[in-house]
Scaffold this active site. Structure first.
Site, PDB file in Angstrom:
ATOM      1  N   THR A  63       0.815  -1.141   0.032  1.00  0.00           N
ATOM      2  CA  THR A  63      -0.089  -0.249  -0.091  1.00  0.00           C
ATOM      3  C   THR A  63       0.845   0.979  -0.079  1.00  0.00           C
ATOM      4  O   THR A  63       0.313   2.319  -0.402  1.00  0.00           O
ATOM      5  CB  THR A  63      -0.968   0.004   1.146  1.00  0.00           C
ATOM      6  OG1 THR A  63      -0.060   0.069   2.454  1.00  0.00           O
ATOM      7  CG2 THR A  63      -1.963  -1.066   1.300  1.00  0.00           C
ATOM      8  N   CYS A  64       1.895   1.231   0.545  1.00  0.00           N
ATOM      9  CA  CYS A  64       2.645   2.457   0.609  1.00  0.00           C
ATOM     10  C   CYS A  64       3.234   2.724  -0.909  1.00  0.00           C
ATOM     11  O   CYS A  64       3.170   4.129  -1.084  1.00  0.00           O
ATOM     12  CB  CYS A  64       4.248   2.144   1.327  1.00  0.00           C
ATOM     13  SG  CYS A  64       4.049   1.744   3.102  1.00  0.00           S
TER      14      CYS A  64
END
Length: 821
Positions: A786-787
């Site tokens: 997700t980063c």
């Protein structure tokens, strides 16, 4: 008695406000103490007072290392009648540094050798700053000369009868002015700065107010010489550099001698006669007319306008009529007002034309040559700020200024977004929010929030157990240093390896859901819009509820600071309270529709019906707390006061204030304090909400409220080891297109740790999204990073297999903390 304090024993370090430029140690002005005809004494403390004070060494005496190698502070005891010279003598005995190489300051006041401690208003346990002149001082000869002259004038002021010497202030001033270069403008300005900062105007006016005729004549002669000589020293287009000095003479003489004094009238006349007004206006008019990139540094105009406006506004309040004929205006600065009026209209007219041209370019080639176009554009905002200040002293001009800004709104807003920086004062723009759009208001608001630091080492670290998310997050925030929170956050969930921005975004979403969950009892959702919240009057059932409101304020401020959309918005009543506005009936429409309608009916009823007690109301309000109904008086003896046609408006206002203001005042106060702690001060907190509209904050906190566009999603997605034409990619977008809105948001959350997109949609994200091929078996579920917005899955063999795998991860309980973050 003196003693040397070693560095480890120092009491305190002087503030930045006291720091003096190493090249110019007398830039701070002396506090003006003027003798008037009625009062020839200067005193602040009894002359017999015994004082203890500290002398802090603030500058680097690098050329005397053997004298002060580890001395940081000197302790002194002295009588208040002792002179500053005696203190200097003691300092020289201790350090060996000559008095010519140092100066003493008390706060912002330069202390001259001839003054006593009582005259300098030095208090017990005060801190004096010892400031050294570096060997690289630009004008050491001029510096010493003007300080000797000021000290000489102080001596003249004290002598009774006047001293008999072979020099005069005029002769010393003549020598000083002769040292000003005629061709080097920068050095000439430096000398003028030196003259003002050394307290020469104050000393001369003190001498002018002396009861002795010889002193008064000497001062009069010196000031007149300065006024007549300075014009021949500087070129005409630099005369504005003299304006602050002449204004200072005007101000001091006006306070000490009055507006009928001949020397005051001469200073005023000299100020009005200067051709700097029209020359300066012409200079900026030419620069504006050339092109958007050519506007010169506005500080030149500011240095001229600021002291003049300050002096004008310091007179009796007056709004000058909108006319060019100022002859009938009973104002002491009527000449300056007339000329300033012309400058305002000339510059405003040309600025309007320039902004119109700039607006045309914004829609065409602005992006192509923005690096060139942006040069100097920040000065446009500064010029607008100056014109806005000038407009306030003329009737009708402020409205004219804002009308022109509205007519060039596109260019104005682009300038705000491009050029408004942190730390600058943009409050003047908030006076007319109609000239701004959402992008401009959001930019101004974000400039008030701290910038997230790139260095993880200075951020606040939190390790949170998901099963106790709210309680543990509260405890971390409660004990955190505010500075570390302002730097940013470093998040981990217990027993999970994921770290980075994706985890932070997920934490913000989850903790906000917990804070605003009705079961937490901190906030109440509006009945007509369950996304909107306001403080719960019954939150006090929890003994630490106010601390939780402070925590909530910090979380919301941090979410805005990190640009995370958390999916909740504030009710209008709550938003207005945070901005410091008064709550009215129309503001409660969404928060309590039933009460709103009831109050409207009371106000709209026929007076006869109300007076016949058809309502049967008194000034009381019934509330329910912990299942028990209570009656509260809205005023003293409210239960005995019937509501009638004359007091029904007062009744409605009192009811609204109690229900939506008084009952939650503590909750709002603690939320505001928590929010303000992150910003740095409470004043900024109110400014933040004042510069925004409710809809603006909705868009910043909730994000894009439209349905997720699959086409936009697809347009902002790239592929790694997949091609856009691969079957798996075609299947994927077909499956996503058939999902419900909630499934799309869960998939977005799984992919990015965001359920709510920025206002701009996918284009507002920090980077594009990626779909990455893995080489695992087709039995594996998708995973995510997700980063960096990566969604990873293998090459599923059929559309049905892919549909099955995506259906699993788009379940709320699975998407939360699933995959690699």
């Amino acid at each position: 008695m003196t003693s040397i304090k070693r560095p480890m024993e120092t009491l305190s370090i002087p503030s930045k406000r006291q720091k003096v430029d190493a090249d110019d140690f007398f830039i701070l002005p002396i506090n003006p103490i003027i003798r008037t005809a009625k009062d020839h004494s200067i005193s602040a403390l009894p002359s017999s007072s015994r004082l203890q004070f500290h002398v802090i060494i603030t500058d680097v005496f690098w050329h005397y290392p053997e004298c002060i190698h580890d001395v940081f502070s000197l302790d002194f005891h002295a009588d208040s009648s002792d002179t500053i010279k005696s203190i200097h003598d003691n300092i020289q005995l201790i350090t060996g540094i000559p008095v010519t190489e140092r100066r003493l300051f008390y706060g912002e006041t330069h202390l001259h050798c001839e003054q006593t401690l009582v005259e300098c208003q030095v208090e017990n346990f005060a801190e004096l700053s010892l400031v050294g002149r570096m060997r690289s001082a630009k004008y050491p000869g001029s510096c010493d000369l003007i300080n000797v002259a000021v000290s000489f004038i102080f001596i003249m002021c004290k002598e009774d009868p006047p001293i008999d010497v072979h020099t005069t202030p005029k002769l010393m001033l003549e020598e000083f002015l002769s040292m000003i270069p005629r061709t080097d403008i920068e050095q000439a300005c430096g000398h003028l700065k030196m003259f003002s900062a050394s307290s020469a105007p104050t000393a001369l006016v003190m001498l002018y107010m002396s009861p002795f005729g010889t002193n008064k004549s000497a001062a009069d002669e010196a000031v007149r010489y300065f006024l007549t000589s300075i014009k021949s020293i500087l070129p005409r287009d630099m005369h504005h550099e003299c304006v602050p000095i002449i204004l200072e003479f005007c101000k001091l003489l006006k306070e000490a001698a009055g507006i009928d004094d001949p020397l005051y009238r001469l200073c005023r006349g000299s100020l009005g006669a200067m051709t700097v007004y029209t020359a300066l206006a012409a200079k900026f008019s030419r620069a504006l007319a050339l092109s958007a990139e050519s506007l010169v540094d506005i500080s030149e105009l500011s240095s001229f306008v600021a002291p003049l406006l300050k002096e004008i506004k310091g007179c009796d309040p007056i709004v000058v009529p909108l006319t060019e004929d100022f002859r009938g205006v009973p104002h002491v600065y009527s000449d300056e007002l007339r000329i300033l009026y012309g400058i305002f209209h000339d510059l405003l007219s040309i600025l309007e034309s320039c902004l119109g041209k700039l607006e045309d370019r914004i829609s065409s080639d602005m992006e192509q040559d923005k690096d060139t176009i942006y040069i100097g554009l920040s000065n446009y905002l500064k010029l607008m700020k100056e014109l806005n200040s000038i407009s306030k002293i003329y009737s009708g001009c402020e409205g004219l200024f804002w009308e022109i800004m509205k007519s060039t709104k596109g260019a104005f807003c682009r300038l705000v977004v491009m050029c408004a920086k942190r730390g600058e004062d943009h409050s003047w723009i908030f006076e007319c929010k109609e000239v701004t759009n959402f992008d401009a208001r959001r930019h101004l608001a974000m400039m008030m929030l701290p910038r997230v630091k790139a260095n993880y080492e200075v951020r606040h670290e939190m390790l949170i157990d998901r099963s106790h998310l709210l309680a543990e997050s509260f405890e971390y925030m409660k004990h955190a240093e505010i500075e570390s929170l302002r730097a940013g956050l470093f998040m981990e969930f217990k027993n999970e390896e994921a770290i980075g921005p994706g985890v932070i975004r997920e934490w913000f979403l989850l903790v906000c859901q917990a804070i605003f969950n009705p079961q937490t009892a901190l906030f109440v959702a509006c009945s007509d819009d369950r996304r909107r919240f306001y403080p719960n009057p019954a939150s006090k059932v929890d003994p630490v509820h106010l601390e939780y409101f402070g925590f909530a304020g910090k979380v919301i401020a941090l979410a805005l600071m990190h640009n995370v959309q958390v999916g909740i918005v504030f009710d209008r009543v709550f938003f207005l309270q945070l901005a410091g506005h008064t709550i009215t009936l129309e503001d409660i429409r969404d928060a309590d529709p039933l009460l709103y309608n009831s109050c409207k009916q009371i106000l709209e009823m026929e007076p006869e019906a109300v007076d016949q007690d058809a309502l049967g109301l008194t000034f009381v309000h019934e509330v329910e707390e912990l299942g028990i109904r209570k009656t509260i008086d809205l005023c003293t003896d409210g239960k005995t006061i019937a509501v009638n046609s004359e007091n029904r408006r007062e009744y409605v206002d009192s009811l609204i204030q109690h229900q939506f203001v008084i009952s939650v005042a503590d909750q709002v106060e603690h939320f505001a304090k928590g929010f303000g702690d992150i910003m740095g001060c409470r004043r900024l907190q109110k400014s933040f909400f004042k510069c925004l509209g409710l809809e603006d904050l909705d868009r910043m906190l909730h994000g894009n409220e439209s349905a997720i566009s699959v086409d936009d999603w697809k347009a902002h997605t790239k592929y790694e080891l997949f091609k856009e034409t691969d079957d798996q990619i075609l299947w994927f977008w077909k499956i996503v297109g058939d999902m419900t809105e909630e499934q799309k948001r869960i998939l977005l959350f799984f992919w990015t740790s965001m359920k709510y997109l920025p206002v701009e949609g996918f284009s507002g994200l920090a980077s594009r999204l990626y779909i990455c091929k893995t080489f695992e078996s087709s039995g594996r579920l998708p995973s995510s990073h997700t980063c960096v917005y990566h969604l990873c899955f293998p090459a599923y063999p059929t559309s049905d297999v892919m549909h099955d795998r995506l259906s699993i991860i788009t379940q709320e309980h699975v998407a939360c903390s699933f995959g690699t973050r």
